[in-house]
Design a protein around this motif. Sequence first.
Motif, PDB file in Angstrom:
ATOM      1  N   PRO A  99       0.719  -1.332   0.025  1.00  0.00           N
ATOM      2  CA  PRO A  99      -0.084  -0.036   0.027  1.00  0.00           C
ATOM      3  C   PRO A  99       0.733   1.085   0.138  1.00  0.00           C
ATOM      4  CG  PRO A  99      -0.706  -1.605   1.670  1.00  0.00           C
ATOM      5  CD  PRO A  99       0.703  -2.133   1.198  1.00  0.00           C
ATOM      6  N   SER A 100       0.416   2.264  -0.495  1.00  0.00           N
ATOM      7  CA  SER A 100       1.076   3.322  -0.782  1.00  0.00           C
ATOM      8  C   SER A 100       1.664   3.872   0.467  1.00  0.00           C
ATOM      9  CB  SER A 100       0.396   4.462  -1.454  1.00  0.00           C
ATOM     10  OG  SER A 100      -0.316   4.289  -2.817  1.00  0.00           O
ATOM     11  N   SER A 101       0.976   4.145   1.420  1.00  0.00           N
ATOM     12  CA  SER A 101       1.184   4.915   2.773  1.00  0.00           C
ATOM     13  C   SER A 101       2.357   3.906   3.250  1.00  0.00           C
ATOM     14  CB  SER A 101       0.384   5.081   3.793  1.00  0.00           C
ATOM     15  OG  SER A 101      -0.139   3.926   3.962  1.00  0.00           O
ATOM     16  N   LEU A 102       2.420   2.899   3.489  1.00  0.00           N
ATOM     17  CA  LEU A 102       3.333   1.846   4.003  1.00  0.00           C
ATOM     18  C   LEU A 102       4.703   1.868   3.099  1.00  0.00           C
ATOM     19  CD1 LEU A 102       1.261  -1.252   5.164  1.00  0.00           C
ATOM     20  CD2 LEU A 102       2.059   0.573   6.602  1.00  0.00           C
ATOM     21  N   ALA A 103       4.588   1.813   1.642  1.00  0.00           N
ATOM     22  CA  ALA A 103       5.808   1.951   1.068  1.00  0.00           C
ATOM     23  C   ALA A 103       6.421   3.093   1.075  1.00  0.00           C
ATOM     24  CB  ALA A 103       5.376   1.740  -0.373  1.00  0.00           C
ATOM     25  N   LEU A 104       5.761   4.360   1.049  1.00  0.00           N
ATOM     26  CA  LEU A 104       6.263   5.652   1.356  1.00  0.00           C
ATOM     27  C   LEU A 104       7.063   5.975   2.674  1.00  0.00           C
ATOM     28  CD1 LEU A 104       4.253   7.865  -0.948  1.00  0.00           C
ATOM     29  CD2 LEU A 104       6.238   6.636  -1.598  1.00  0.00           C
ATOM     30  N   PHE A 105       6.324   5.596   3.581  1.00  0.00           N
ATOM     31  CA  PHE A 105       6.685   6.257   5.046  1.00  0.00           C
ATOM     32  C   PHE A 105       7.418   4.963   6.018  1.00  0.00           C
ATOM     33  CE2 PHE A 105       3.323   8.777   3.362  1.00  0.00           C
ATOM     34  CZ  PHE A 105       4.200  10.186   3.650  1.00  0.00           C
ATOM     35  N   GLY A 106       7.317   3.791   5.288  1.00  0.00           N
ATOM     36  CA  GLY A 106       7.763   2.635   6.047  1.00  0.00           C
ATOM     37  C   GLY A 106       9.019   1.569   5.354  1.00  0.00           C
ATOM     38  N   ILE A 107       8.546   1.109   4.120  1.00  0.00           N
ATOM     39  CA  ILE A 107       9.238  -0.001   3.734  1.00  0.00           C
ATOM     40  C   ILE A 107      10.420   0.753   2.875  1.00  0.00           C
ATOM     41  CG2 ILE A 107       9.439  -1.843   1.875  1.00  0.00           C
ATOM     42  CD1 ILE A 107       7.807  -2.533   4.296  1.00  0.00           C
ATOM     43  N   ILE A 108      10.132   1.705   2.113  1.00  0.00           N
ATOM     44  CA  ILE A 108      11.321   2.462   1.227  1.00  0.00           C
ATOM     45  C   ILE A 108      12.296   2.999   2.158  1.00  0.00           C
ATOM     46  CG2 ILE A 108      11.649   4.048  -0.485  1.00  0.00           C
ATOM     47  CD1 ILE A 108       9.242   3.394  -1.747  1.00  0.00           C
ATOM     48  N   PRO A 109      12.058   3.569   3.414  1.00  0.00           N
ATOM     49  CA  PRO A 109      13.072   4.296   3.830  1.00  0.00           C
ATOM     50  C   PRO A 109      14.138   3.164   4.399  1.00  0.00           C
ATOM     51  CG  PRO A 109      11.179   5.666   4.325  1.00  0.00           C
ATOM     52  CD  PRO A 109      10.716   4.287   3.676  1.00  0.00           C
ATOM     53  N   ALA A 110      13.466   1.967   4.783  1.00  0.00           N
ATOM     54  CA  ALA A 110      14.149   0.973   5.137  1.00  0.00           C
ATOM     55  C   ALA A 110      14.786   0.040   4.125  1.00  0.00           C
ATOM     56  CB  ALA A 110      13.295   0.120   6.144  1.00  0.00           C
ATOM     57  N   LEU A 111      14.700   0.255   2.935  1.00  0.00           N
ATOM     58  CA  LEU A 111      15.227  -0.756   2.145  1.00  0.00           C
ATOM     59  C   LEU A 111      16.853  -0.598   1.995  1.00  0.00           C
ATOM     60  CD1 LEU A 111      12.792  -0.517  -1.066  1.00  0.00           C
ATOM     61  CD2 LEU A 111      13.354  -2.565   0.626  1.00  0.00           C
ATOM     62  N   PRO A 112      17.489   0.475   1.968  1.00  0.00           N
ATOM     63  CA  PRO A 112      18.838   0.468   2.151  1.00  0.00           C
ATOM     64  C   PRO A 112      19.467  -0.772   3.036  1.00  0.00           C
ATOM     65  CG  PRO A 112      18.401   2.713   2.448  1.00  0.00           C
ATOM     66  CD  PRO A 112      16.886   1.806   2.368  1.00  0.00           C
ATOM     67  N   ASP A 113      18.711  -0.886   4.254  1.00  0.00           N
ATOM     68  CA  ASP A 113      19.291  -1.912   4.996  1.00  0.00           C
ATOM     69  C   ASP A 113      19.145  -3.367   4.422  1.00  0.00           C
ATOM     70  OD1 ASP A 113      19.836  -3.357   7.817  1.00  0.00           O
ATOM     71  OD2 ASP A 113      17.836  -3.851   7.496  1.00  0.00           O
ATOM     72  N   PHE A 114      18.054  -3.489   3.840  1.00  0.00           N
ATOM     73  CA  PHE A 114      17.668  -4.791   3.035  1.00  0.00           C
ATOM     74  C   PHE A 114      18.913  -5.049   1.979  1.00  0.00           C
ATOM     75  CE2 PHE A 114      15.541  -7.190  -0.547  1.00  0.00           C
ATOM     76  CZ  PHE A 114      15.316  -8.289   0.149  1.00  0.00           C
ATOM     77  N   PHE A 115      19.173  -3.901   0.955  1.00  0.00           N
ATOM     78  CA  PHE A 115      19.960  -4.228   0.150  1.00  0.00           C
ATOM     79  C   PHE A 115      21.496  -4.361   0.566  1.00  0.00           C
ATOM     80  CE2 PHE A 115      16.464  -2.223  -2.495  1.00  0.00           C
ATOM     81  CZ  PHE A 115      15.988  -3.204  -3.323  1.00  0.00           C
ATOM     82  N   ALA A 116      21.819  -3.815   1.674  1.00  0.00           N
ATOM     83  CA  ALA A 116      23.036  -3.971   2.215  1.00  0.00           C
ATOM     84  C   ALA A 116      22.984  -5.467   2.559  1.00  0.00           C
ATOM     85  CB  ALA A 116      23.070  -3.094   3.506  1.00  0.00           C
ATOM     86  N   ARG A 117      22.233  -6.227   2.972  1.00  0.00           N
ATOM     87  CA  ARG A 117      22.121  -7.594   3.418  1.00  0.00           C
ATOM     88  C   ARG A 117      21.986  -8.473   2.193  1.00  0.00           C
ATOM     89  NH1 ARG A 117      18.102  -8.505   8.532  1.00  0.00           N
ATOM     90  NH2 ARG A 117      18.168  -6.195   9.460  1.00  0.00           N
ATOM     91  N   TYR A 118      21.330  -8.096   1.175  1.00  0.00           N
ATOM     92  CA  TYR A 118      21.155  -8.790  -0.114  1.00  0.00           C
ATOM     93  C   TYR A 118      21.310  -8.250  -1.177  1.00  0.00           C
ATOM     94  CZ  TYR A 118      18.639 -11.284   4.070  1.00  0.00           C
ATOM     95  OH  TYR A 118      18.439 -11.956   5.258  1.00  0.00           O
ATOM     96  N   PRO A 119      22.295  -7.806  -1.603  1.00  0.00           N
ATOM     97  CA  PRO A 119      22.712  -6.991  -2.690  1.00  0.00           C
ATOM     98  C   PRO A 119      22.335  -7.622  -4.147  1.00  0.00           C
ATOM     99  CG  PRO A 119      24.648  -7.698  -1.722  1.00  0.00           C
ATOM    100  CD  PRO A 119      23.674  -8.303  -0.744  1.00  0.00           C
ATOM    101  N   GLU A 120      22.222  -8.959  -4.041  1.00  0.00           N
ATOM    102  CA  GLU A 120      21.864  -9.591  -5.519  1.00  0.00           C
ATOM    103  C   GLU A 120      20.600  -9.825  -5.563  1.00  0.00           C
ATOM    104  OE1 GLU A 120      24.391 -10.429  -7.429  1.00  0.00           O
ATOM    105  OE2 GLU A 120      25.723  -9.434  -6.016  1.00  0.00           O
ATOM    106  N   ILE A 121      19.610  -9.116  -4.677  1.00  0.00           N
ATOM    107  CA  ILE A 121      18.097  -9.354  -5.147  1.00  0.00           C
ATOM    108  C   ILE A 121      17.649  -8.131  -5.719  1.00  0.00           C
ATOM    109  CG2 ILE A 121      15.887  -9.402  -3.982  1.00  0.00           C
ATOM    110  CD1 ILE A 121      16.837 -11.301  -1.845  1.00  0.00           C
ATOM    111  N   THR A 122      17.023  -8.260  -6.809  1.00  0.00           N
ATOM    112  CA  THR A 122      16.148  -7.037  -7.488  1.00  0.00           C
ATOM    113  C   THR A 122      14.785  -6.911  -6.978  1.00  0.00           C
ATOM    114  OG1 THR A 122      17.806  -7.281  -9.462  1.00  0.00           O
ATOM    115  CG2 THR A 122      15.713  -6.032  -9.598  1.00  0.00           C
TER     116      THR A 122
END
Length: 318
Positions: A99-122
């Motif tokens: 959902p838009s609100s969860l993406a913009l204000f929750g998930i997306i700001p935390a994604l740098p941590d996810f990609f730091a752990r799993y850089p090979e996932i797109t």
Amino acid sequence: MDQIAAMRAFVRVVEAGTFTRAADLLDMPKPTVTKLIQQLEAHLRTKLLNRTTRRVGVTPDGAAYYERALALLSDLDELDGSMTRSQASPTGRLRVDVPSSLALFGIIPALPDFFARYPEITLDLGVSDRPVDLVAENVDCAIRGGDLVDPSLIARRIGEVRLMLCASPAYLATYGMPRDPRDLEESHRVIGYFSARTGRRVAFDVVRGDESYELDLPYAVATNDSTAYLSAALAGLGIAQAIEPMVLKYLDAGSLVRILPEWSSAPIVLHVVYSPNRHLSSRLRVFVDWVAEIFSTSRIYRWPAPALELLRGPNVSA
């Protein structure tokens, strides 16, 4: 013919909608992509794509082949990954709907941590308040709030978010600060939110101790998108009942003011859902675990005492 390469080219053309875009995504010349598709159609003795000057569409046979090819390529990527890397380093593409609100204000700001752990996932992140058909739209998983309406999906509870009432200073200067839920019924208007799935408008609900109100209030505008809902609140079009992380920074800045802070609403329970037919690949598994972790560790949705004080906002009188 390299059938695997041809299948990958076909899948990418279907997803991109044009040969030119698919060639860019595959980093290969457009004539090579065209030749691979032609060879694949000749091999299968069926037409997979309808070509026009502007767009490429799939035939019925092409749609059926796409679903099977996508599943096969996903399994192949997973097999390659399991042989060449440990499960702690999964690879491949993952499609998630949020959902838009969860993406913009929750998930997306935390994604740098996810990609730091799993850089090979797109990650292909679908962002909207529109309910999606996970199977028909080939979505690996979705984050959903509230009651689950599809019992066929596998659901994992990952947390909850709180709702709060707020309005802009301009709105409150015109209509006054409500002191009681009954004030909302008598002299205020709200921003309506209606379900993108059913078209039904969601009523406000507030609770304080043993007292509770469900308020179906008048409105000037209603929307089915949470970011548009926030924009309407900032524009002073009415009182909003929004999730806490969406409005926190606006309360801090004074662009919104919290209303009736002693009253609360039932929290919205959040789940990650996926189809039981969806292969639980390592990349899907680590994403689900990561989302559950960022909620359980309270990095987004539970705020320390100073932040809670900010949520109360300045006191605006009538």
